[in-house]
Design an enzyme around this catalytic site. Structure first.
Site, PDB file in Angstrom:
ATOM      1  N   ALA A   1      54.648  42.020  34.710  1.00  0.00           N
ATOM      2  CA  ALA A   1      53.392  41.566  35.316  1.00  0.00           C
ATOM      3  C   ALA A   1      53.044  42.423  36.535  1.00  0.00           C
ATOM      4  O   ALA A   1      51.889  42.825  36.716  1.00  0.00           O
ATOM      5  CB  ALA A   1      53.512  40.102  35.724  1.00  0.00           C
ATOM      6  N   GLY A   2      54.040  42.713  37.375  1.00  0.00           N
ATOM      7  CA  GLY A   2      53.790  43.550  38.537  1.00  0.00           C
ATOM      8  C   GLY A   2      53.395  44.961  38.156  1.00  0.00           C
ATOM      9  O   GLY A   2      52.509  45.569  38.782  1.00  0.00           O
ATOM     10  N   ASP A   3      54.022  45.514  37.118  1.00  0.00           N
ATOM     11  CA  ASP A   3      53.664  46.849  36.649  1.00  0.00           C
ATOM     12  C   ASP A   3      52.227  46.869  36.120  1.00  0.00           C
ATOM     13  O   ASP A   3      51.478  47.826  36.338  1.00  0.00           O
ATOM     14  CB  ASP A   3      54.618  47.300  35.551  1.00  0.00           C
ATOM     15  CG  ASP A   3      56.042  47.482  36.052  1.00  0.00           C
ATOM     16  OD1 ASP A   3      56.212  47.797  37.246  1.00  0.00           O
ATOM     17  OD2 ASP A   3      56.976  47.302  35.255  1.00  0.00           O
TER      18      ASP A   3
END
Length: 294
Positions: free
Chosen positions: A240-242
């Protein structure tokens, strides 16, 4: 390459456990972010290394299939592909062993050899699963080429060259990474603002602090605002962060205003958690636009 083994329980020392399933899937922060940017509409080139084992060509083909320019994907005759061996038990708990392989082989000299990749790029997106000196050299070349330099300091470095701050236009840490970079606790809204201001004081141009289910906080010298996340059914938070980083890079390259760019990135990240898998869960541009329209 992620190698995931499902097992009834984690093996004790000396114990052999019958696995329930085995799966392979391309991963890695840099590749995840590149795939996200490409899937969301950007022209993307990736500077990286792949290994000398069968996983190396598979990773290269995956990047090409995602529409990424693989001209600067270098072969590594002396190292196997970087691997994450992930054990997942019936309770959903996991244990991960990383082998850097070709990821650890990419050097500042490799970056210099790929200097043409930086020419004409609007954005250069960097992360921390390679050697810090290599990331620093990439930031130097990107800055010299006039690109907007975005750094996702994940995994959080134990030590990092302070020169990096002056080269990075936008730093995107999460709360724990912010604590590691600043040495300050990040526990609530006030402490987030203080930590973000500390990062600005170090020389970073803009701080975008990702807050998981609370969205993201943008802080620069002119303004500060928090963009909320989108309410979705969470299945798997991997990448999700990527996805957020790749999406923000795309939105800023397109010239979207700051609030719209962060909202776009939050929408992409929200969709990423609704599916299993890292790259398998990264949404397409039409999917993000449909969520924004709703």
């Amino acid at each position: 390459m992620d190698m995931t083994l499902r097992t009834p329980h984690m093996p004790a020392a000396g114990e052999t456990v019958q696995g329930l399933s085995l799966s392979y899937a391309p991963g890695g922060k840099g590749a995840n972010q590149a795939v996200a940017a490409a899937r969301l509409g950007a022209q993307v080139a990736m500077v990286t290394r792949v290994g000398n084992d069968p996983a190396g060509p598979a990773v290269r083909c995956n990047l090409v299939d995602a529409g990424i320019d693989a001209m600067y994907v270098l072969d590594t005759p002396t190292e196997p592909q970087g691997i994450a061996v992930i054990l997942v038990d019936d309770a959903g708990q996991n244990s991960i062993v990383l082998a850097a392989g070709s990821n650890g082989a990419i050097s500042p000299d490799d970056v210099d050899a790929c200097a043409a990749a930086f020419q004409g790029a609007q954005v250069t997106l960097l992360q921390n699963e390679i050697r810090m000196e290599t990331t620093l050299r990439a930031a130097q070349l990107a800055k010299a080429a006039g690109a907007t330099v975005i750094w996702n300091p994940a995994p959080a470095p134990k030590g990092w060259p302070r020169e990096m701050a002056g080269l990075v236009d936008i730093v995107i840490p999460n709360e724990s990474e912010t604590e590691r970079l600043t040495g300050l606790p990040v526990t609530d809204a006030a402490s987030r603002e203080r930590a973000a201001e500390a990062l600005l004081a170090m020389g970073f141009g803009t701080v975008v602090l990702t807050l998981g289910g609370e969205g993201a906080l943008w802080v620069d010298g002119a303004c500060s605002f928090q963009a909320p996340t989108f309410q979705v059914d969470v299945v798997d938070t991997t990448a999700a962060g990527d996805t957020f980083c790749g999406a923000l890079a795309v939105a800023l390259a397109e010239g979207q205003p700051k609030p719209a760019a962060v909202r776009f990135a939050c929408a992409a990240a929200a969709l990423a958690v609704t599916k299993m898998g890292a790259q398998a869960g990264i949404p397409t541009r039409p999917e993000v636009e449909a969520l924004l329209a709703r």
